[in-house]
Write a protein that holds these residues in place. Sequence first.
Motif, short mmCIF file in Angstrom:
data_model
loop_
_atom_site.label_atom_id
_atom_site.label_comp_id
_atom_site.label_asym_id
_atom_site.label_seq_id
_atom_site.Cartn_x
_atom_site.Cartn_y
_atom_site.Cartn_z
N ALA A 63 0.83 -1.21 0.00
CA ALA A 63 0.00 0.00 0.00
C ALA A 63 0.86 1.26 0.00
O ALA A 63 0.55 2.23 -0.71
N LEU A 64 1.94 1.26 0.77
CA LEU A 64 2.80 2.44 0.83
C LEU A 64 3.53 2.67 -0.50
O LEU A 64 3.65 3.81 -0.96
N ILE A 65 4.02 1.59 -1.11
CA ILE A 65 4.69 1.74 -2.40
C ILE A 65 3.70 2.23 -3.46
O ILE A 65 4.01 3.13 -4.25
N ALA A 66 2.50 1.64 -3.49
CA ALA A 66 1.49 2.07 -4.47
C ALA A 66 1.10 3.52 -4.23
O ALA A 66 0.91 4.29 -5.19
N GLY A 67 0.99 3.93 -2.96
CA GLY A 67 0.67 5.31 -2.66
C GLY A 67 1.75 6.27 -3.11
O GLY A 67 1.46 7.36 -3.63
N ALA A 68 3.00 5.88 -2.93
CA ALA A 68 4.11 6.74 -3.36
C ALA A 68 4.11 6.90 -4.88
O ALA A 68 4.30 8.02 -5.40
N ILE A 69 3.90 5.81 -5.61
CA ILE A 69 3.87 5.89 -7.07
C ILE A 69 2.67 6.72 -7.52
O ILE A 69 2.75 7.49 -8.49
N TYR A 70 1.54 6.59 -6.81
CA TYR A 70 0.37 7.40 -7.14
C TYR A 70 0.68 8.89 -7.02
O TYR A 70 0.31 9.69 -7.89
N LEU A 71 1.35 9.28 -5.95
CA LEU A 71 1.68 10.70 -5.76
C LEU A 71 2.64 11.18 -6.84
O LEU A 71 2.53 12.32 -7.31
N ILE A 72 3.58 10.31 -7.24
CA ILE A 72 4.50 10.71 -8.31
C ILE A 72 3.75 10.93 -9.62
O ILE A 72 3.94 11.93 -10.31
N LEU A 73 2.86 9.99 -9.96
CA LEU A 73 2.08 10.12 -11.19
C LEU A 73 1.13 11.30 -11.12
O LEU A 73 0.88 11.98 -12.12
N ASP A 74 0.59 11.56 -9.93
CA ASP A 74 -0.33 12.68 -9.77
C ASP A 74 0.40 14.01 -9.93
O ASP A 74 -0.12 14.95 -10.52
N MET A 75 1.63 14.10 -9.42
CA MET A 75 2.41 15.32 -9.57
C MET A 75 2.79 15.56 -11.03
O MET A 75 3.01 16.69 -11.45
N ASP A 76 2.84 14.48 -11.81
CA ASP A 76 3.15 14.60 -13.23
C ASP A 76 1.97 15.16 -14.02
O ASP A 76 2.13 15.59 -15.16
N VAL A 77 0.77 15.15 -13.40
CA VAL A 77 -0.43 15.73 -14.03
C VAL A 77 -0.96 16.78 -13.05
O VAL A 77 -1.87 16.49 -12.27
N PRO A 78 -0.44 18.00 -13.07
CA PRO A 78 -0.64 18.95 -11.97
C PRO A 78 -2.02 19.59 -11.87
O PRO A 78 -2.24 20.40 -10.97
#
Length: 251
Positions: free
Chosen positions: A215-230
């Motif tokens: 869950a923590l790894i998936a959450g971190a990747i989600y935030l990275i992808l979300d920051m890529d679409v601001p």
Amino acid sequence: MREALIAVVIFLCLAAAPLVSMAIWPRLPARHRDDDTNNVVRLAANLFGVMTSLVLGLMINSAKNTFESIDHNVHAYATELILLDRTLRQYGPEADAVREPLVAYVQRVAVGLLQTNETPVVSNQLSEHLLTEIGTRLNALAPPDATHGSLLQDARQRLQKVLEMRWVLIEQSEGAIPGPLIAMLVAWLGLIFASFGFRAPRNAITLATFVVSAALIAGAIYLILDMDVPFSGPIQISPAPLERALAELQR
């Protein structure tokens, strides 16, 4: 929505990988469960761990650069809108008819960002119509002297700059992290998590550790992808520059 779906898929893959490994382990022949085999698995996991760290670092840097670039362009875009309005004010009351669609456009951009969390310069038909109307009314102005002619030329140049920056923001809003890179990262993480289940004890603490880690790894990747679409998700470009531009235009 796309980023959240990817994060859910990543979580399911990472949570399932060690559980599958734990289920298969007891069924393997004895020669596949000795210490030498376990050491090889650990070495391979360490290799993929290093590669995963590098890829995650590249993804974070790419998302950060995209976010900062768009944030800078939004500030510059709001500034150009304010300067265009100032130029029209200097022209005189004759330019009030040009300012009307300009104020309507900025209001639509600022309010749309707050309410829909979409790209504030999204290329919809109404926005296109308002910007076209601004250009049409600018061309209809007849400057009475050289001073007004210079102001009119300046206004046209600023409008052209607004149009260019609008399309730059639209093109930047789609993100820069390629899908194959995400798929490769998930595959590596799946192998790493599968190695965790190799010879792991079957108890509640172990299972909870696998699930929480996934869950923590998936959450971190989600935030990275979300920051890529601001313009969507929890990490967004601030609407403050456009709000200030709207306040300046409505003064």
